[in-house]
Design an enzyme around this catalytic site. Structure first.
Site, PDB file in Angstrom:
ATOM      1  N   LEU A  43      -4.424   4.059   9.861  1.00  0.00           N
ATOM      2  CA  LEU A  43      -4.006   3.215   7.946  1.00  0.00           C
ATOM      3  C   LEU A  43      -3.927   2.306   8.189  1.00  0.00           C
ATOM      4  O   LEU A  43      -4.417   1.060   7.076  1.00  0.00           O
ATOM      5  CB  LEU A  43      -2.723   3.892   7.952  1.00  0.00           C
ATOM      6  N   GLY A  45      -6.211  -0.113   9.922  1.00  0.00           N
ATOM      7  CA  GLY A  45      -7.385  -0.959   9.995  1.00  0.00           C
ATOM      8  C   GLY A  45      -8.397  -0.495   9.171  1.00  0.00           C
ATOM      9  O   GLY A  45      -9.357  -1.152   7.406  1.00  0.00           O
ATOM     10  N   SER A 284       7.967  19.458  14.891  1.00  0.00           N
ATOM     11  CA  SER A 284       8.155  18.441  14.075  1.00  0.00           C
ATOM     12  C   SER A 284      10.157  18.529  14.361  1.00  0.00           C
ATOM     13  O   SER A 284      10.816  18.873  14.711  1.00  0.00           O
ATOM     14  CB  SER A 284       8.680  19.741  12.362  1.00  0.00           C
ATOM     15  N   ARG A 330      16.324  10.294  18.108  1.00  0.00           N
ATOM     16  CA  ARG A 330      15.349  10.460  18.987  1.00  0.00           C
ATOM     17  C   ARG A 330      15.750  10.242  20.676  1.00  0.00           C
ATOM     18  O   ARG A 330      15.873  11.042  21.473  1.00  0.00           O
ATOM     19  CB  ARG A 330      14.123  10.164  18.759  1.00  0.00           C
ATOM     20  N   GLU A 425       0.137   0.015  14.770  1.00  0.00           N
ATOM     21  CA  GLU A 425       1.360   0.301  16.393  1.00  0.00           C
ATOM     22  C   GLU A 425       0.291  -0.802  17.304  1.00  0.00           C
ATOM     23  O   GLU A 425       1.104  -1.825  17.911  1.00  0.00           O
ATOM     24  CB  GLU A 425       0.582   1.169  16.071  1.00  0.00           C
TER      25      GLU A 425
HETATM   26  C1  LIG Z   1       1.549  13.347  17.148  1.00  0.00           C
HETATM   27  C2  LIG Z   1       2.097  12.096  16.063  1.00  0.00           C
HETATM   28  C3  LIG Z   1       2.953  12.296  14.490  1.00  0.00           C
HETATM   29  C4  LIG Z   1       3.415  11.205  13.658  1.00  0.00           C
HETATM   30  N1  LIG Z   1       4.497  11.578  12.858  1.00  0.00           N
HETATM   31  C5  LIG Z   1       4.780  10.411  12.072  1.00  0.00           C
HETATM   32  C6  LIG Z   1       5.214  10.211  11.059  1.00  0.00           C
HETATM   33  O1  LIG Z   1       5.938  11.327  10.747  1.00  0.00           O
HETATM   34  N2  LIG Z   1       5.354   9.117  10.486  1.00  0.00           N
HETATM   35  C7  LIG Z   1       5.281   8.060  10.699  1.00  0.00           C
HETATM   36  O2  LIG Z   1       5.775   6.698  10.262  1.00  0.00           O
HETATM   37  N3  LIG Z   1       4.541   7.784  11.526  1.00  0.00           N
HETATM   38  C8  LIG Z   1       3.759   9.101  12.420  1.00  0.00           C
HETATM   39  N4  LIG Z   1       3.253   8.697  13.654  1.00  0.00           N
HETATM   40  C9  LIG Z   1       2.776   7.371  14.128  1.00  0.00           C
HETATM   41  C10 LIG Z   1       1.883   6.753  13.025  1.00  0.00           C
HETATM   42  O3  LIG Z   1       1.587   7.951  13.034  1.00  0.00           O
HETATM   43  C11 LIG Z   1       0.765   5.880  14.033  1.00  0.00           C
HETATM   44  O4  LIG Z   1       2.238   4.886  14.766  1.00  0.00           O
HETATM   45  C12 LIG Z   1       0.100   5.397  12.847  1.00  0.00           C
HETATM   46  O5  LIG Z   1      -0.209   6.055  12.189  1.00  0.00           O
HETATM   47  C13 LIG Z   1      -0.990   4.018  14.020  1.00  0.00           C
HETATM   48  O6  LIG Z   1      -1.899   3.659  12.353  1.00  0.00           O
HETATM   49  P1  LIG Z   1      -2.628   2.599  12.928  1.00  0.00           P
HETATM   50  O7  LIG Z   1      -3.760   2.391  11.813  1.00  0.00           O
HETATM   51  O8  LIG Z   1      -2.116   1.035  13.715  1.00  0.00           O
HETATM   52  O9  LIG Z   1      -3.978   3.062  14.633  1.00  0.00           O
HETATM   53  P2  LIG Z   1      -4.449   4.308  13.981  1.00  0.00           P
HETATM   54  O10 LIG Z   1      -4.571   5.160  13.098  1.00  0.00           O
HETATM   55  O11 LIG Z   1      -4.037   5.661  15.483  1.00  0.00           O
HETATM   56  O12 LIG Z   1      -5.976   3.572  14.592  1.00  0.00           O
HETATM   57  C14 LIG Z   1      -6.359   3.381  15.921  1.00  0.00           C
HETATM   58  C15 LIG Z   1      -8.060   3.089  15.186  1.00  0.00           C
HETATM   59  O13 LIG Z   1      -8.595   1.937  16.262  1.00  0.00           O
HETATM   60  C16 LIG Z   1      -9.697   2.347  16.838  1.00  0.00           C
HETATM   61  N5  LIG Z   1     -10.168   2.051  18.014  1.00  0.00           N
HETATM   62  C17 LIG Z   1      -8.844   1.483  19.063  1.00  0.00           C
HETATM   63  N6  LIG Z   1      -9.759   1.064  20.482  1.00  0.00           N
HETATM   64  C18 LIG Z   1     -10.556   0.701  20.099  1.00  0.00           C
HETATM   65  C19 LIG Z   1     -11.707   0.327  20.567  1.00  0.00           C
HETATM   66  N7  LIG Z   1     -11.908  -0.507  21.512  1.00  0.00           N
HETATM   67  N8  LIG Z   1     -13.038  -0.030  19.487  1.00  0.00           N
HETATM   68  C20 LIG Z   1     -13.273   0.396  17.949  1.00  0.00           C
HETATM   69  N9  LIG Z   1     -12.132   0.921  17.879  1.00  0.00           N
HETATM   70  C21 LIG Z   1     -10.966   1.015  18.550  1.00  0.00           C
HETATM   71  C22 LIG Z   1      -9.014   4.265  16.414  1.00  0.00           C
HETATM   72  O14 LIG Z   1     -11.079   4.361  16.619  1.00  0.00           O
HETATM   73  C23 LIG Z   1      -8.838   4.108  15.067  1.00  0.00           C
HETATM   74  O15 LIG Z   1      -9.972   3.651  14.522  1.00  0.00           O
HETATM   75  C24 LIG Z   1       3.144  10.457  14.307  1.00  0.00           C
HETATM   76  C25 LIG Z   1       2.952   9.678  15.454  1.00  0.00           C
HETATM   77  C26 LIG Z   1       1.928  10.778  16.167  1.00  0.00           C
HETATM   78  C27 LIG Z   1       0.845  10.153  17.739  1.00  0.00           C
END
Ligand SMILES: Cc1cc2nc3c(=O)[nH]c(=O)nc-3n(C[C@H](O)[C@H](O)[C@H](O)COP(=O)(O)OP(=O)(O)OC[C@H]3O[C@@H](n4cnc5c(N)ncnc54)[C@H](O)[C@@H]3O)c2cc1C
Ligand code: HEM
Ligand code: HEM
Ligand code: SF4
Ligand code: F3S
Ligand code: FES
Lengths: 637, 219, 253
Positions: A43, A45, A284, A330, A425
């Site tokens: 989300l 990126g 959930s 939690r 995150e």
């Molecule tokens: C099972 C589960 C359920 C969840 N439910 C909820 C919910 O209901 N509500 C809520 O608010 N949150 C929820 N969360 C938390 C939330 O989904 C995440 O914290 C959030 O989506 C993280 O988004 P992000 O964009 O930071 O990272 P991510 O979506 O994890 O994306 C990381 C990106 O970085 C890339 N990447 C990583 N390392 C490298 C590298 N070295 N080189 C190149 N690319 C790299 C990956 O390929 C990916 O594209 C949940 C999490 C999980 C695991």
């Protein structure tokens, strides 16, 4: 190292306006002269790359998976918070702000959290316009559900696939920019080095996961949106490729790492069934609305659940927290489950799970009504475990789920390395010591779509950034360093697989730095982890070559970073002698055994600075002050 | 004008456009067959009625135009079908070693190209024997038809062709609806069985004619 | 040893240009609770320690939502477990001594990268052709300005559940990607927000689909049966309608 959060002056409500006004703008005609590298397509990126592309910057966007649409944001189920107050139940930006600060156990920055709450409404508008099929009521308007940690209904959702739908929305915006040529998306690339020129982040080296080639990309700024590091525990609800690599490279190049020990453990996951297990599946949280959590009163009771009479069952949440019962937050629910399992009352073959029983709810409301609410979850559980929760109680156990810690960033999301930004995150975030449900999606989208476009322009317009190309020698050095790591791993030729050593590391971390932490345990782990790290580098087995599609090598590279991160997490946990949020120090508790915060000693962010191989990192602090959300001790009795 | 050509080309070279053209022509052929069947029922009424009907058709001035149109429809259908099928074969250059249907495919759908090609062969025979000849005696076209149907191999060949037709249409009819996007939660479940029933009916109705001529009709 | 022993026949192919072949392996100690991928993990751990190249296969979330896993198990894309992705298949259904054949998704549009890994970037390019709503960040109206009838929102969500795994292509006798395209076109055509661009979207997504070398749909319905997310054939019908409509309404540029 100086930690200057650069919080704008003025009243809380106007800080974000103030910052956007202060930030210099880049002339639209000049934007395409700026190259911005965004690592990650979750989300945060995808949102950042898309909106920067819309503005006219020249964006490069990398991700590990074969398509940007598969980032782990896809897995979020529950929902996303916003202060729309559609249900007219008294919600407001102010209330969302207060709930989030309180939910985070007063370890987040007020100004950031307030901004997050302000932006939350625009996120819903934008995602709706992008075609995210949020749940609607019969009048065709958006529906809300209630979620943990709040007394209002403010959670927007798309069935049990909210994260998927939001990510696909952000991905579609990204694809639109890719089509226009303003964003270039490079999947199957893993960032393995951050490149600094004159002390500023000016590019990355990544490994092409198909060919194994190291590729260098230069830019005027680098944004890391690489997600969380929950996989340091080996088993978590995270995807297999979730890793700390990018953030860890940044840390080693001078970016401070904040609050690494703040990890969130989710109480309702399907328990571990054996060492073969490669991931844990979240069930959930909503199940706790109707399910009752219990264990047998007698330790070691191995009768089947049906044959245990009512008075020999211990409904321990209802017993310990009469007013919140099964619905405590939690962290509280997770710890309570651990306590009973530690007493030997755990159930299942491993004795590491507790019952979540729907018998009474089914008796009360009828099977049809209960299936209406949880039918798909029951089926999913049934499919995975081969046990039907309509007949026998579900078995659940807590699992690592989210990491609140991450790279330290200022109000503009810039790390301590100029030109290096961190989103989603991966940064140390707005969630303090504990994240409320449905707030991570909100934060990722706020960072990506709304905050970074404003603050990045301030940086780009405010600095004189000379041209740097990927021919610069700093890139050659970075490539050399990355290649050296690859070659070293390939040459060890030992007797243990990367996954095997990773599993051992995870076991250690879960044991000593999981739901309960204490000085003795942390010290023990701090002694053991470096030994394991040494063993890793001496005894790991990585087959194949570096110039190929090599998943074992990928795994090994990620595990190597986890070995180092684990040590930092343990140090951080050891230093933070208070209990707060997801960090429970057994030494710091109330007479009833609940978490006890120490505001006098620890009302601060701990940010760690790397000091080079072999030297202990330095702990810096950023004091936190609470003028609008006054700290109080949480109680759910 | 140029714009119209572009639009037609865009449609007529796309996968959906071509399959809609195949479906449209297919449905037109179904329409022709309905008429053909109705006319052919006169066979049971006897020589006079059947020949009369045939002469009536032959006397229409527009007949050549209609026949050319019919030919065009056939050719279009066949061309589109062959083009689509050829592409579909090339879309999977390497076959699976193990292949198992999950239940979507039917005999009809899996054999479209083969039943179609068989029908093509049948048509060449059929038209050259029934249409592209001059009936010499007073039994007229009725006599020709009945005479051919006295031969067992011909009857068997016809029955095979009509089975092929039934198979082709068992998929084709309902498929054409889907191709044009006729879809409704309440209607779709009916279209499938209705298409199948129609196909069976058409094949059976045609099939009775050679059988009747061979077994029952006695001058 | 607890658990069962299995004979595996797995497609091994070094790279896109190399010829591949099925190779036989044996694994034991396979437990009923394991997922299919965890069974492959067991094999790979063994291969690594023997110094052999482990089997490459795509996977990430391992809970059926990312769409990365992509195996054809005994001739069935994503295996036989109903509504499951490859990662969600369990080993419970197998008996000691069973033989399982594992192949990659096969289609011209999905060239093999290595072993069981294929390149599905064609789907991204189809999305780039029009699988979006053109709205810039910041310019969205208040979400409640446009109500959406509930049944339409629900139908849009049904279509939006697609995880982009490509099993529909793998299962289709014609290697057609129609169900994938249909899911996105349907989702966005059902919502008023997406209706503005519906003609352009249908035309350009299909154009790209055809360019990528996927086959044509002949309504075989294998895709629907293989789809782990229950995306329905009715979406293809809707796409066909949308396409016809767009063909008539959109002038030549
Ligand atoms: C099972 C589960 C359920 C969840 N439910 C909820 C919910 O209901 N509500 C809520 O608010 N949150 C929820 N969360 C938390 C939330 O989904 C995440 O914290 C959030 O989506 C993280 O988004 P992000 O964009 O930071 O990272 P991510 O979506 O994890 O994306 C990381 C990106 O970085 C890339 N990447 C990583 N390392 C490298 C590298 N070295 N080189 C190149 N690319 C790299 C990956 O390929 C990916 O594209 C949940 C999490 C999980 C695991
Ligand atoms: C089995 C029963 C059938 C009988 C008895 C029959 C009989 C005839 C006859 C008598 C003619 C010549 C008509 C005329 O000269 O006036 C004819 C023409 C034709 N039939 Fe049939 N037919 C049968 C089945 C079919 C089938 C199954 C098809 C298609 C698949 C078919 C396609 C045609 C065509 C295309 C013509 C040429 C029409 C024209 O040029 O006007 N027939 N048929
Ligand atoms: C008696 C004449 C015929 C009739 C009534 C007929 C009818 C149909 C119909 C209704 C369809 C369905 C189209 C769709 O799926 O949308 C179809 C498809 C098809 N037909 Fe025919 N057909 C006839 C002859 C032929 C011949 C002679 C051939 C072969 C050369 C042929 C080959 C095909 C093929 C391959 C398809 C599948 C194409 C697709 O579904 O897109 N048909 N036919
Ligand atoms: S339609 Fe179904 S099978 Fe096809 S890509 Fe989407 S989820 Fe996979
Ligand atoms: S299986 Fe193939 S033919 Fe069409 S209905 Fe599905 S895409
Ligand atoms: S690994 Fe994510 S769906 Fe299978």
């Amino acid at each position: 190292m100086k930690l200057d959060a650069k919080i704008p002056s003025g009243p809380l409500e106007q800080k974000w306006d103030q910052r956007r006004f202060e930030a210099k703008l880049v002339n639209p005609a000049n934007r395409r002269k700026f190259d911005v590298i965004v690592v990650g397509t979750g989300l945060a990126g995808a949102g950042a790359a898309a909106s920067l592309g819309e503005l006219g910057y020249n964006v490069l966007n990398l991700c590990i998976q074969d398509s940007p649409r598969r980032a782990h944001s896809i897995a979020a189920q529950g929902g996303i918070n916003a202060a729309k107050n559609y249900p007219n139940d008294g919600d407001s930006v102010r209330r969302l702000f207060t709930d989030t600060v309180k939910g985070g156990d007063y370890r987040a920055r007020e100004a950031n959290v307030y901004r997050l709450a302000q932006i939350s409404n625009s996120i819903i508008d934008h995602c709706t316009a992008l075609g995210v099929p949020f749940a609607r009521d019969y009048g065709g308007l958006l529906d809300n559900r209630s979620f943990g940690g709040a007394q209002v209904s403010r959670t927007f959702y798309a069935r049990g696939q909210t994260g998927q739908q939001l990510l696909l929305g952000a991905y579609s915006a990204l694809m639109r920019q890719a089509a226009s040529g303003r964003v270039k998306v490079l999947p199957r690339r893993e960032m393995v080095e951050l490149v600094l020129v004159d002390g500023r982040a000016r590019g990355v080296v990544c490994r092409n996961l198909v060919t194994g080639k190291l590729e260098s990309y230069a830019g005027h700024a680098v944004c890391l949106a690489t997600g969380g590091y929950g996989n340091v525990f080996y088993l978590s609800t995270n995807a297999n490729s979730c890793n700390v690599g990018a953030a860890w490279r940044a840390y080693k190049k001078g970016a401070a790492f904040a609050n690494p020990c703040f990890t969130q453990i989710h109480p309702t996951c399907i328990p571990v069934s054996g060492t073969h297990q490669s991931k844990l599946t979240l069930m959930s949280e909503s199940l706790r609305n109707d399910g009752r959590v219990w264990v047998p009163k007698k330790a070691g009771d191995s009768r089947s659940p049906e044959s245990i009479p009512e008075d020999e069952r211990d409904y321990f949440l209802e017993r310990r927290y009469p007013s919140f019962g099964n619905l405590v937050p939690r962290d509280v629910a997770s710890r309570a489950a651990k306590v009973v399992c530690d007493e030997g009352k755990g159930v299942g073959a491993s004795k590491l799970s507790v019952y979540l029983d729907f018998r009474d709810a089914i008796k009360r409301d009828g099977l049809a009504a209960i299936r209406e609410k949880y039918g798909n979850l029951f089926d999913m559980y049934h499919h995975i475990t081969d046990e039907d929760p309509q007949k026998v109680p579900m078995r659940i156990y807590p699992a690592v789920h989210y990491t609140m810690g991450g790279l330290w960033v200022d109000y503009d999301l810039m790390t301590t390395v100029p030109g290096l930004f961190c989103l989603g995150e991966a940064n140390f975030s707005d969630h303090g010591a504990n994240r409320l449900g449905a707030s991570a999606l909100m934060q990722g989208l706020a960072d990506g779509f709304f905050i970074i476009p404003a603050t990045l322009s301030g940086y780009l317009a405010g600095e004189k950034l000379g041209k740097v190309s990927a021919e610069h020698e700093a890139f050659r050095e970075a490539e050399k360093a990355a290649d050296a790591r690859v070659q070293k791993l390939l040459s060890v030729n030992g007797k243990r697989t990367p996954a095997d050593i990773h599993r051992e590391l995870g076991g250690l971390m879960w044991e000593y730095c999981g739901m309960g932490r204490n000085e003795a345990g942390l010290k023990k782990a701090l002694a053991r982890v470096p030994e394991l790290k040494e063993e890793f580098w001496k005894n790991v087995r990585v087959t194949g070559s570096g110039a190929d599609f090599n998943q074992t090598l990928e795994r090994a590279l990620r595990t190597a970073d986890y070995m180092e991160l684990a040590e930092l997490i343990l140090r951080d946990a050891l230093e933070r002698k208070e209990s707060c949020g997801g960090h429970f120090r057994e030494e710091s508790r109330t007479p009833e055994g609940e978490a006890l915060r120490d505001d006098a000693g620890f009302s601060h962010v701990a940010a760690w600075e790397y000091q080079g191989e072999g030297s202990a990192p330095v702990r810096h602090t950023e004091p936190l002050s609470f003028e609008h959300a006054k700290p109080s001790q949480r109680s759910y009795k | 004008m140029n714009g119209l050509l572009v639009v037609i080309r865009r449609y007529g070279t796309s996968s959906i456009g071509r399959k809609q053209i195949a479906a449209l022509t297919g449905l037109m052929l179904v329409g022709f067959l309905c008429g053909h069947l109705a006319g052919n029922f006169l066979l049971y009424k006897g020589m006079e009625a059947f020949n009369h009907y045939s002469e009536f058709l032959q006397s229409q001035t527009l007949l050549p135009v209609i026949e050319l149109g019919l030919l065009a429809v056939f050719l279009t259908h066949i061309c589109m079908a062959l083009w689509l099928t050829w592409e579909n074969w090339r879309a999977r250059p390497e076959r699976y070693e193990v292949r198992e249907s999950a239940g979507g495919r039917t005999w009809g759908s899996a054999t479209m190209i083969w039943t179609g090609l068989f029908l093509l062969g049948f048509l060449l025979f059929h038209v050259s024997t029934f249409r592209l000849i001059e009936a010499e005696d007073e039994a007229g076209i009725f006599g020709v038809v009945v005479a051919w149907f006295q031969s067992v191999p011909v009857v068997v060949f016809y029955l095979c062709a009509l089975t092929a037709l039934g198979l082709h249409l068992s998929h084709g009819v309902q498929s054409a609806f889907q191709t044009f996007g006729a879809e409704h939660p309440n209607a779709t479940p009916v279209i499938k069985p209705a298409g199948l029933a129609f196909a069976v009916f058409l094949a059976a109705a045609f099939g009775l004619m050679p059988l009747w001529s061979h077994c029952i009709y006695r001058g | 040893m607890i658990g069962i022993r299995l004979n595996l026949r797995i497609w091994r192919q070094k790279g896109p240009a190399d010829a591949g072949a099925l190779k036989s392996y044996e694994v034991d100690g396979i437990l009923p609770d394991m997922s299919f991928l965890e069974m492959l993990d067991v094999l790979n751990e063994k291969l690594i320690l023997q110094g052999e190249d482990p089997v490459a296969f795509d996977h990430d979330c391992r809970e059926g939502i990312c769409g990365m896993c992509s195996l054809v198990i005994d001739g069935r894309p994503h295996g036989k477990d109903e509504g499951a992705t490859s990662c969600d298949n369990r080993m419970r259904r197998y008996k000691d001594g069973d033989t399982i054949t594992v192949e990659p998704f096969r289609a011209k549009g999905f060239p093999v990268v290595k072993d069981l890994v294929v390149d599905r970037s064609a789907f991204d390019r189809i999305m780039q052709a029009g699988g979006f709503i053109s709205v810039n960040t910041g310019s969205a109206p208040e979400a409640h300005c446009v109500p959406v009838p509930r049944h339409k929102a629900e139908a849009a969500m049904d279509a939006a559940a697609c995880v982009g795994c490509g099993a529909c292509v793998a299962a289709c006798p014609n290697a057609s990607g129609m169900l994938f395209v249909a899911a996105k076109v349907s989702q966005l055509a059902l919502l008023p927000q997406g209706a503005v661009e519906r003609e352009r979207r249908a035309l350009s997504m299909i154009k790209q689909h055809d360019l990528e070398g996927f086959g044509n749909c002949t309504n075989e319905a294998e895709c629907e049966a293989a789809c782990p997310k229950g995306v329905k054939l009715s979406n293809i019908a809707r796409l066909n309608r949308e396409y016809l409509r767009a063909s008539i309404l959109t002038p030549a540029q």
